[in-house]
Scaffold this active site. Structure first.
Site, mmCIF file in Angstrom:
data_model
loop_
_atom_site.group_PDB
_atom_site.id
_atom_site.type_symbol
_atom_site.label_atom_id
_atom_site.label_comp_id
_atom_site.label_asym_id
_atom_site.label_seq_id
_atom_site.Cartn_x
_atom_site.Cartn_y
_atom_site.Cartn_z
ATOM 1 N N ASN A 268 0.826 -1.208 0.000
ATOM 2 C CA ASN A 268 0.000 0.000 0.000
ATOM 3 C C ASN A 268 0.867 1.268 0.000
ATOM 4 O O ASN A 268 1.989 1.268 0.515
ATOM 5 C CB ASN A 268 -0.916 -0.029 1.233
ATOM 6 C CG ASN A 268 -1.901 1.119 1.243
ATOM 7 O OD1 ASN A 268 -1.682 2.127 1.892
ATOM 8 N ND2 ASN A 268 -2.966 0.995 0.484
HETATM 9 N N1 PLP Z 1 -2.624 -1.340 3.948
HETATM 10 C C1 PLP Z 1 -3.442 -1.951 3.064
HETATM 11 C C2 PLP Z 1 -3.123 -3.341 2.604
HETATM 12 C C3 PLP Z 1 -4.586 -1.275 2.589
HETATM 13 O O1 PLP Z 1 -5.372 -1.873 1.697
HETATM 14 C C4 PLP Z 1 -4.849 0.030 3.059
HETATM 15 C C5 PLP Z 1 -6.035 0.799 2.577
HETATM 16 O O2 PLP Z 1 -6.722 0.454 1.686
HETATM 17 C C6 PLP Z 1 -3.963 0.614 3.963
HETATM 18 C C7 PLP Z 1 -2.864 -0.104 4.390
HETATM 19 C C8 PLP Z 1 -4.171 2.014 4.491
HETATM 20 O O3 PLP Z 1 -5.099 1.993 5.518
HETATM 21 P P1 PLP Z 1 -5.398 3.292 6.441
HETATM 22 O O4 PLP Z 1 -6.340 4.137 5.657
HETATM 23 O O5 PLP Z 1 -6.027 2.723 7.672
HETATM 24 O O6 PLP Z 1 -4.115 3.989 6.697
#
Ligand code: PLP
Length: 344
Positions: A109
């Site tokens: 991400n």
């Molecule tokens: N990690 C993954 C695998 C995600 O799919 C996402 C958001 O879609 C995130 C992190 C980010 O999440 P947050 O908005 O809680 O920071």
């Protein structure tokens, strides 16, 4: 999201708690300890992540996966600096900081890359395999090259359930490489972590006993409204030691007792919201079985949708279905996919 969670959110807002420290609202801290252990047991995490077991592990509620990843990256960075200064007293701190390097997959991400920007530490996005999975061999190659060039490997952030296709990195092989090179292993299970609760998804948990930290978003798969991101640490002292900045006005006489963590040392902000309340009410109202049924329902809806795509010759799957995610497109030009996306 669910109505019990919204009730919890309203109560927490109404109480107006700002949990700077345990003494500001003992319930805010202590309920969080309780629900994080419930959640760890519900997801069948190894005992080392529980507050209730002997040892320095435990869980905390962060606002988002991005914050959890940043906390892990910053703590790993500070640990590496301390360790390397002991090993190489001839090097200055800034020389050491200039050599630090971290790793993740090119499928991870955006928040991983952002954590590197904020932590002022480059994060190499290693090429995942054709199946979009990051494995130990790619990490090993990168670490060995970097060590050869004098860099200091700090942390690898693996993903269980990538944003694009919900691919699961190979935690076992990554853990072996990290153990060999003394590198912190963090797992971002922001979406897929909810499926740890299901016996039929036990495979997903493979290698979790070997990671240093992990995060999972309750606001993605566990019927709790945004924001609520669970994070567990095998050794919370590593974070506390990195972030502990005290002032006289923050002291209280119960500080340092093992059952009373001061979560301000586990996170970026000082103040904290009473997020545990919405988790507690959601669990008490829906029950573990109700939450498992919710995750299973998502999976079965995705299975139905996958079948519709497969049965329709205008469309094709672009990756295997994983949990509640089906990646598909209309056959033919990419322009058709772009148009369909716009119309959706
Ligand atoms: N990690 C993954 C695998 C995600 O799919 C996402 C958001 O879609 C995130 C992190 C980010 O999440 P947050 O908005 O809680 O920071």
């Amino acid at each position: 999201v669910s109505y019990p969670s919204i009730v919890g959110e309203m109560l927490a807002s109404g109480f107006g708690i700002i949990g700077f420290s345990w003494i500001c609202s003992p319930a805010c801290t202590e309920l969080e300890v309780v629900v994080m252990d419930w959640l760890a047991k519900f997801l069948k995490l190894p005992e080392q992540f529980l507050h209730a077991t002997e040892g320095p592990g435990g869980g905390v509620i962060q606002g988002s996966a991005s914050e959890a990843v940043l906390v892990a990256v910053l703590a790993a960075r500070e640990q590496a600096v301390v360790k390397y200064r002991e090993l190489h007293p001839e090097l200055s701190e800034s020389e050491i900081r200039g050599k630090l390097i971290a790793y993740s997959s090119d499928q991870s991400n955006s928040c991983i890359e952002k954590a590197g920007v904020i932590a002022a530490m480059p994060i190499k996005l290693l090429p995942a395999g054709e199946d979009l999975i990051l494995r130990g061999d790619a990490l090993k190659k990168a670490i060995e090259e970097d060590v050869q060039e004098g860099r200091i490997p700090v942390i690898c952030i693996a993903t269980l359930g990538t944003t694009g296709t919900c691919a699961y990195d190979d935690i076992e092989s990554l853990a072996t490489v990290c153990e060999d090179h003394n590198v912190w292993l963090h797992v971002d299970a922001a979406y897929a972590g909810g499926a740890f609760a299901l016996d039929e998804c036990a495979d997903l948990r493979r290698g979790i006993d070997r990671v240093d930290s992990l995060n999972f978003n309750l606001h993605k798969f566990m019927l709790v409204n945004f924001d609520c991101s669970a994070m567990w640490l095998k050794d919370a002292n590593k974070v506390v030691d990195s972030f502990n900045v005290d002032r006289i006005y923050l002291k209280h006489k119960y500080e340092g007792q093992s059952q009373i963590p001061d979560f301000r040392h586990w996170q970026i902000p000082l103040g904290r919201r009473f997020r545990a309340l919405k988790v507690w009410i959601t669990f008490r109202t829906l029950g573990a079985e109700g939450l498992r049924a919710h995750v299973r329902k998502h999976i079965s809806l995705a299975e139905q949708f996958e079948k519709l795509v497969k049965d329709d010759k205008r469309f094709e799957l672009v990756a295997p279905r994983a949990l509640g995610l089906v990646c598909f497109r209309p056959k033919g030009d990419n322009e058709i996919t772009a148009q369909l996306l716009q119309r959706l």
